[in-house]
Design a protein around this motif. Structure first.
Motif, short mmCIF file in Angstrom:
data_model
loop_
_atom_site.label_atom_id
_atom_site.label_comp_id
_atom_site.label_asym_id
_atom_site.label_seq_id
_atom_site.Cartn_x
_atom_site.Cartn_y
_atom_site.Cartn_z
N SER A 48 34.70 37.67 34.77
CA SER A 48 35.29 36.95 35.90
C SER A 48 34.25 36.12 36.63
O SER A 48 34.52 34.98 37.04
N PHE A 49 33.05 36.67 36.80
CA PHE A 49 31.99 35.94 37.48
C PHE A 49 31.57 34.70 36.69
O PHE A 49 31.44 33.61 37.25
N VAL A 50 31.37 34.86 35.39
CA VAL A 50 30.98 33.72 34.56
C VAL A 50 32.08 32.66 34.55
O VAL A 50 31.81 31.47 34.63
N ALA A 51 33.34 33.10 34.49
CA ALA A 51 34.45 32.14 34.56
C ALA A 51 34.41 31.38 35.88
O ALA A 51 34.63 30.16 35.92
N TRP A 52 34.13 32.09 36.97
CA TRP A 52 34.02 31.44 38.28
C TRP A 52 32.90 30.41 38.27
O TRP A 52 33.06 29.29 38.74
#
Length: 92
Positions: A48-52
């Motif tokens: 989720s962080f990398v997608a953000w």
């Protein structure tokens, strides 16, 4: 996004993200020199962080940003990647 070598030990700071339970934590270290980030912790939060990060304006489109130690090979990042796509590539 894990990094080896001398820069892996030097960071500008850390950010800890949590999703409720203690085991659902992610430690993000911003590596000195601007060479990257080191992520340690829950794979779902990391995805989720990398997608953000890939959704931020100005994210490079040239394939110069990659995940290492995530998939069997380097995983080039592109703008707007989805968390489920990143999670599916994880081979931890």
């Amino acid at each position: 996004m894990r990094t080896a070598g001398p820069r892996a030990r030097v960071s500008f700071g850390q950010l800890q993200l949590a999703n409720g339970a203690v085991e659902d934590r992610l430690l993000v270290s911003l590596l000195a020199g601007g060479d990257g980030m080191r992520l340690e912790g829950d794979e779902d939060l990391a995805s989720s962080f990398v997608a953000w990060v890939t959704g931020r304006p100005g994210f490079p489109v040239d394939g110069s940003s990659v995940l290492i130690d995530w998939a069997g090979e380097l995983l080039p990042l592109r703008p707007g990647m989805a968390a489920n796509e990143l999670r599916a590539a994880f081979v931890g």
